[in-house]
Design a protein around this motif. Sequence first.
Motif, PDB file in Angstrom:
ATOM      1  N   PRO A  76       0.812  -1.222   0.000  1.00 28.34           N
ATOM      2  CA  PRO A  76       0.000   0.000   0.000  1.00 28.34           C
ATOM      3  C   PRO A  76       0.840   1.264   0.000  1.00 28.34           C
ATOM      4  O   PRO A  76       0.389   2.319  -0.426  1.00 28.34           O
ATOM      5  CB  PRO A  76      -0.824  -0.135   1.292  1.00 28.34           C
ATOM      6  N   GLN A  77       2.098   1.175   0.484  1.00 24.15           N
ATOM      7  CA  GLN A  77       2.962   2.355   0.529  1.00 24.15           C
ATOM      8  C   GLN A  77       3.284   2.879  -0.866  1.00 24.15           C
ATOM      9  O   GLN A  77       3.722   4.010  -1.027  1.00 24.15           O
ATOM     10  CB  GLN A  77       4.268   2.032   1.276  1.00 24.15           C
ATOM     11  N   LEU A  78       3.097   2.054  -1.905  1.00 23.30           N
ATOM     12  CA  LEU A  78       3.368   2.472  -3.273  1.00 23.30           C
ATOM     13  C   LEU A  78       2.096   2.712  -4.065  1.00 23.30           C
ATOM     14  O   LEU A  78       2.159   2.955  -5.270  1.00 23.30           O
ATOM     15  CB  LEU A  78       4.232   1.419  -3.983  1.00 23.30           C
ATOM     16  N   SER A  79       0.943   2.634  -3.424  1.00 21.25           N
ATOM     17  CA  SER A  79      -0.335   2.833  -4.090  1.00 21.25           C
ATOM     18  C   SER A  79      -0.962   4.142  -3.635  1.00 21.25           C
ATOM     19  O   SER A  79      -0.556   4.729  -2.632  1.00 21.25           O
ATOM     20  CB  SER A  79      -1.283   1.660  -3.773  1.00 21.25           C
ATOM     21  N   ASP A  80      -1.968   4.609  -4.380  1.00 14.92           N
ATOM     22  CA  ASP A  80      -2.662   5.826  -3.993  1.00 14.92           C
ATOM     23  C   ASP A  80      -3.350   5.643  -2.644  1.00 14.92           C
ATOM     24  O   ASP A  80      -3.842   4.566  -2.312  1.00 14.92           O
ATOM     25  CB  ASP A  80      -3.698   6.191  -5.056  1.00 14.92           C
ATOM     26  N   GLY A  81      -3.388   6.734  -1.878  1.00 13.78           N
ATOM     27  CA  GLY A  81      -4.031   6.694  -0.575  1.00 13.78           C
ATOM     28  C   GLY A  81      -3.016   6.860   0.541  1.00 13.78           C
ATOM     29  O   GLY A  81      -1.849   7.189   0.320  1.00 13.78           O
ATOM     30  N   ALA A  82      -3.485   6.643   1.777  1.00 14.04           N
ATOM     31  CA  ALA A  82      -2.637   6.827   2.956  1.00 14.04           C
ATOM     32  C   ALA A  82      -2.195   5.477   3.507  1.00 14.04           C
ATOM     33  O   ALA A  82      -2.943   4.498   3.467  1.00 14.04           O
ATOM     34  CB  ALA A  82      -3.402   7.598   4.031  1.00 14.04           C
ATOM     35  N   SER A  83      -0.981   5.423   4.014  1.00  7.47           N
ATOM     36  CA  SER A  83      -0.458   4.210   4.633  1.00  7.47           C
ATOM     37  C   SER A  83       0.590   4.604   5.667  1.00  7.47           C
ATOM     38  O   SER A  83       0.972   5.767   5.768  1.00  7.47           O
ATOM     39  CB  SER A  83       0.137   3.267   3.578  1.00  7.47           C
ATOM     40  N   LYS A  84       1.063   3.612   6.404  1.00  7.63           N
ATOM     41  CA  LYS A  84       2.013   3.882   7.486  1.00  7.63           C
ATOM     42  C   LYS A  84       3.237   2.983   7.369  1.00  7.63           C
ATOM     43  O   LYS A  84       3.178   1.894   6.796  1.00  7.63           O
ATOM     44  CB  LYS A  84       1.350   3.674   8.849  1.00  7.63           C
ATOM     45  N   VAL A  85       4.318   3.454   7.955  1.00  9.50           N
ATOM     46  CA  VAL A  85       5.570   2.710   8.022  1.00  9.50           C
ATOM     47  C   VAL A  85       6.195   3.015   9.378  1.00  9.50           C
ATOM     48  O   VAL A  85       5.999   4.094   9.928  1.00  9.50           O
ATOM     49  CB  VAL A  85       6.542   3.145   6.895  1.00  9.50           C
ATOM     50  N   ARG A  86       6.939   2.041   9.911  1.00  9.23           N
ATOM     51  CA  ARG A  86       7.719   2.278  11.130  1.00  9.23           C
ATOM     52  C   ARG A  86       9.176   1.994  10.810  1.00  9.23           C
ATOM     53  O   ARG A  86       9.491   1.039  10.088  1.00  9.23           O
ATOM     54  CB  ARG A  86       7.247   1.358  12.256  1.00  9.23           C
ATOM     55  N   MET A  87      10.090   2.817  11.329  1.00 11.87           N
ATOM     56  CA  MET A  87      11.500   2.552  11.091  1.00 11.87           C
ATOM     57  C   MET A  87      12.354   2.972  12.273  1.00 11.87           C
ATOM     58  O   MET A  87      11.984   3.886  13.033  1.00 11.87           O
ATOM     59  CB  MET A  87      11.984   3.240   9.816  1.00 11.87           C
ATOM     60  N   TRP A  88      13.476   2.272  12.435  1.00  8.28           N
ATOM     61  CA  TRP A  88      14.429   2.553  13.498  1.00  8.28           C
ATOM     62  C   TRP A  88      15.847   2.355  12.954  1.00  8.28           C
ATOM     63  O   TRP A  88      16.077   1.518  12.082  1.00  8.28           O
ATOM     64  CB  TRP A  88      14.249   1.594  14.676  1.00  8.28           C
ATOM     65  N   THR A  89      16.793   3.107  13.444  1.00 10.41           N
ATOM     66  CA  THR A  89      18.198   2.913  13.115  1.00 10.41           C
ATOM     67  C   THR A  89      19.050   3.292  14.322  1.00 10.41           C
ATOM     68  O   THR A  89      18.675   4.182  15.090  1.00 10.41           O
ATOM     69  CB  THR A  89      18.620   3.752  11.890  1.00 10.41           C
ATOM     70  N   ASP A  90      20.175   2.587  14.496  1.00 10.80           N
ATOM     71  CA  ASP A  90      21.066   2.930  15.606  1.00 10.80           C
ATOM     72  C   ASP A  90      22.164   3.888  15.162  1.00 10.80           C
ATOM     73  O   ASP A  90      23.027   4.255  15.955  1.00 10.80           O
ATOM     74  CB  ASP A  90      21.676   1.660  16.223  1.00 10.80           C
ATOM     75  N   GLY A  91      22.133   4.314  13.887  1.00  7.61           N
ATOM     76  CA  GLY A  91      23.124   5.245  13.376  1.00  7.61           C
ATOM     77  C   GLY A  91      24.463   4.607  13.081  1.00  7.61           C
ATOM     78  O   GLY A  91      25.397   5.291  12.655  1.00  7.61           O
ATOM     79  N   GLN A  92      24.571   3.288  13.288  1.00  3.62           N
ATOM     80  CA  GLN A  92      25.829   2.585  13.067  1.00  3.62           C
ATOM     81  C   GLN A  92      25.663   1.381  12.145  1.00  3.62           C
ATOM     82  O   GLN A  92      26.454   0.443  12.183  1.00  3.62           O
ATOM     83  CB  GLN A  92      26.422   2.138  14.406  1.00  3.62           C
ATOM     84  N   GLY A  93      24.614   1.428  11.326  1.00  6.48           N
ATOM     85  CA  GLY A  93      24.432   0.362  10.338  1.00  6.48           C
ATOM     86  C   GLY A  93      23.323  -0.611  10.643  1.00  6.48           C
ATOM     87  O   GLY A  93      22.965  -1.429   9.788  1.00  6.48           O
TER      88      GLY A  93
END
Length: 378
Positions: A76-93
């Motif tokens: 859905p993130q690539l389709s029309d409309g609204a969608s959600k994503v969650r992301m995290w990074t430790d800044g070290q890869g």
Amino acid sequence: MNRRRVTVVAAAVGVVAGAGGLGLLAMPAGAGPAPVLPDVSAEALVESVLNAKPAAFGGSVEVNNDLGIPAIAGVPQLSDGASKVRMWTDGQGRVRVQLPSGDSERAFVDDGQTAWLWDSAEQTVKKLPHGAFEHAKPELGGDAQAVPADPVTVSRQVVAAIQQYSDVTVDGTARVANRPVYELVLTPKPTEKTVLREVRVAIDSELRVPLRVAVLTNGTDAPAVQVGFSELNVGPQDASLFAFTPPAGAKVTEPEQQGPSADDKAAAEKLFGEANPQVIGEGWDVVLAARVPQGALAGLADEQKQNGREGRWQQRGQGGDVDVQGLLKQLGKQVSGSWGSGTLITARVGGVLIADDGRVAVGAVPEQVLVDAIGQVK
């Protein structure tokens, strides 16, 4: 072919179309009055973005697309409309990205030693080398199921790729996810031929990372893509977020060597054959082109049916046969010229021209630019 040039251009096209890398970085409305920040020139702001050190953070991303394209099953993130994503990074890869889709989700985890792609709907796990996210290359004819790159990295690649073809300005300040940001605007130079009017990128004033991206097209003030953080937590993240163990019963695949798997290479070979993908033009005018072997799409469609994933390929009707050319003609309009004839499928952010003889050209450009480009396809 200059593989690095194809990689950067493909990344730029992907993000501008709402599908570069993950196509992520939402654009929620700013809260509160615009912050007062030190003046900065556009050149200095761009330079600081390209040279910023990685930071540790986690957050929620909202994606709002109005591209005028058909829905893409499972993403859905690539389709029309609204969608959600969650992301995290430790800044070290180490990084974790979760893409929910109804009752299922896709998760991408790099634990510092190994990268994992988990699809809960298919109950499959792909095991890849550490750093696969950072070094993923969305090259035409490459990995048919490429690993999405870190959205911050991809956004930086886009800025680097198009800044020399743009008028770059700083248009005030704002707040994104309660963080003060500068508004960086990249506008195509008058000589550029594109359907895009501008790309607006909100840059965190402290971290110098993109927190909000908006792509606007000619003729409307409504963004075609609104991509960025609605919540952002800067600082060390829970280490357990970057740990991954394949669930019991999941099918785990591991390429014998770094790069596309044998199955992915076979799929790409079916689609592109021995074609050498071409990059025609530069900057905002760029067109990606290739020659697809006759019957390749139909072959892929048949395979999708055999695997039980007919989705958008299957033509419901007598016998369930797939008429790929018929489906394409329903999506677009018929065009012809000295180059031949084919189908033009357009969206707010550009179009794709598919010639009857298998030539394909795609870009964020007007119809005439696609027509001129397809005549150059080898």
